[in-house]
Design an enzyme around this catalytic site. Structure first.
Site, PDB file in Angstrom:
ATOM      1  CG  ASN A   9      -0.409  -0.094   2.532  1.00 28.91           C
ATOM      2  OD1 ASN A   9       0.843  -0.493   2.841  1.00 28.91           O
ATOM      3  ND2 ASN A   9      -0.911   0.461   3.657  1.00 28.91           N
ATOM      4  CG  ASP A  27       0.307  -4.083  10.424  1.00 32.69           C
ATOM      5  OD1 ASP A  27       0.535  -3.608   9.473  1.00 32.69           O
ATOM      6  OD2 ASP A  27      -1.213  -3.681  10.907  1.00 32.69           O
TER       7      ASP A  27
HETATM    8  O1  DOR Z   1      -3.410   0.519  10.994  1.00 30.42           O
HETATM    9  C1  DOR Z   1      -3.019   0.212   9.816  1.00 30.42           C
HETATM   10  N1  DOR Z   1      -1.955   1.113   9.422  1.00 30.42           N
HETATM   11  N2  DOR Z   1      -3.512  -0.799   9.192  1.00 30.42           N
HETATM   12  C2  DOR Z   1      -3.337  -0.894   8.052  1.00 30.42           C
HETATM   13  O2  DOR Z   1      -4.149  -2.005   7.608  1.00 30.42           O
HETATM   14  C3  DOR Z   1      -2.425  -0.222   7.245  1.00 30.42           C
HETATM   15  C4  DOR Z   1      -1.414   0.318   7.877  1.00 30.42           C
HETATM   16  C5  DOR Z   1      -0.570   1.488   7.332  1.00 30.42           C
HETATM   17  O3  DOR Z   1      -0.289   1.152   6.314  1.00 30.42           O
HETATM   18  O4  DOR Z   1      -0.851   2.619   7.879  1.00 30.42           O
HETATM   19 ZN    ZN Z   2      -0.328  -4.002   7.744  1.00 28.83          ZN
END
Ligand code: DOR
Ligand code: ZN
Length: 405
Positions: A87, A272
């Protein structure tokens, strides 16, 4: 050829061994060795950490993070392999965007890395896996499951169901209301939805509760939890620093998840790692969701092991072995045929985590003052890259080509 001698974590316990390495790969593990130069590694030697879920923002938002700072942060936290999410500002959906990202980051990583593609109507052979967004998060990606093409690779699912998110929209002014905007029900619905597509190698990212975890496991998926959903909850006064998707849940839900750490339902602990600047995080309602964590993931879990919350076997399995197996890479084990990625730790030395001492560009952590066990030495494919806080090698990380799976 070179050889290392030390107390290595092998098949569930520490053993005094010699590890012979040939061109970065473990050739032999032996109890005795003669006729070779041997380097002694101090401390307890674990396989290098594998973080299969990071967002390094490169290219596109390098003011928050780039591959240099993100991978430096990984290395300091004992992680020698990262898999980076697609992303980016320009989403990575096809070979053109993938190759341009690879070109941008190729020579800038301290650790080995794979790159995901966002699932789309085109597959990218070099991608380490495919990311499926069932609900919109940072970047606004939403996967069209009916037109997407699939490969026999890990499919990492962001499991929050968009329809459910839309139905729960309300004022979002604090962690509790953020949870109500994206409730656990949305996670459950997303898991149920992806099951209908009967895809191979489906992996459900950042599960937030025992309920959704067990549901995902019962459907045959591999599962992932994060240190923030294990250790933080929406009753803490973190403000927007705790704003993340899926949200931090209630204290009871978090504590139950933490208690289940040793259970078979959890395969992977991933960070994450999703850095945003403090400036962006100033106003709760406008703040982007995401928490940094690539540097604190291994240290927090090793500290939890010391406290008796998680076994060492489960820690190594969830931080190193399983993510490597799920991504089909030659990492995560100190055994013949695997890459010689090692971290050496003093398992008795818990220190206090301080945001300002971490190496991510964002400069903050929600785990301020938590205990962490950080590595003293880090080896990547047989080369020492970190020695007691000194960086010895810059940018020796290699691209892990998903084509080889
Ligand atoms: O909290 C989040 N931040 N969840 C996600 O799925 C993407 C991530 C981001 O790229 O900042
Ligand atoms: Zn993620």
């Amino acid at each position: 050829m070179e050889a290392f001698h030390g107390l290595f974590y092998i098949s569930g316990e520490f053993r005094e061994k010699y590890v012979v390495v040939d061109r970065g790969v473990i050739k032999e593990v032996k109890s005795e060795l003669s006729g070779m130069n041997v380097t002694r590694i101090k401390g307890h030697v674990l396989p290098g950490g594998v973080d299969m879920h990071v967002h390094f923002r490169d290219p596109g938002e390098t003011e928050k993070e780039d591959f240099h700072s993100g991978s430096l942060s990984a290395m300091f936290g004992g992680t020698t392999t990262v898999c980076d999410m697609p992303n980016n500002r320009t989403p990575i959906t096809d070979s053109t965007t993938f190759n341009s990202k690879l070109h941008s980051v190729a020579k800038r990583s301290y650790v080995d890395f794979g790159l995901y593609q966002a699932a789309s109507s085109e597959t990218v052979p070099e991608a380490i896996g495919q990311k499926i967004f069932l609900g919109k998060s940072t970047g606004g990606l939403l996967t069209d499951l009916n037109t997407s093409k699939w490969e026999d690779k890990v499919k990492v699912v962001h499991a929050e169901f968009q329809e459910c998110i839309d139905n729960n929209k309300r004022e979002n002014s604090d962690l509790l209301s953020h949870d109500m905007n994206r409730p656990l029900e949305c996670e459950m619905q997303a898991i149920e939805h992806i099951f209908k597509y009967d895809l191979s190698r489906t992996h459900i990212a950042h599960l937030t509760s025992v309920r959704s975890l067990e549901f995902a496991k019962s459907l045959g998926f591999t599962t992932e939890v994060t240190p923030h959903h294990l250790l933080l909850n929406n009753a803490l006064s973190l403000g927007s620093l705790g704003k993340v998707n899926p949200p931090l849940r209630k204290k009871g839900v978090q504590e139950e998840l933490l208690k289940s750490l040793n259970s078979k339902s959890i395969d992977v602990i991933a960070s994450d790692h999703a850095p945003h600047t403090l400036l962006e995080k100033e106003i709760f309602g406008d703040a982007p969701s995401g928490i940094p964590g690539v540097e604190t993931r291994v240290p927090l879990i090793l500290a939890a092991n010391r406290k008796g919350v998680i076994s060492l076997e489960k820690s190594v399995s969830a931080l190193m072995e399983k993510p490597a197996q799920i991504c089909a890479i030659n990492k995560g084990f100190i055994a013949e045929g695997y890459d010689a990625d090692f971290i050496s730790v003093d398992l008795k030395n818990t220190s206090e985590i301080k945001g300002e001492e971490l190496h991510s560009k964002c400069g903050w952590t929600p785990f301020e003052k938590f205990g962490g066990i950080f590595p003293d030495y880090v080896y990547l494919r047989g080369e020492m890259i970190l020695q007691e806080g000194d960086v010895l090698s810059s940018s020796s990380g290699e691209f892990l080509n998903g084509k080889k799976q």
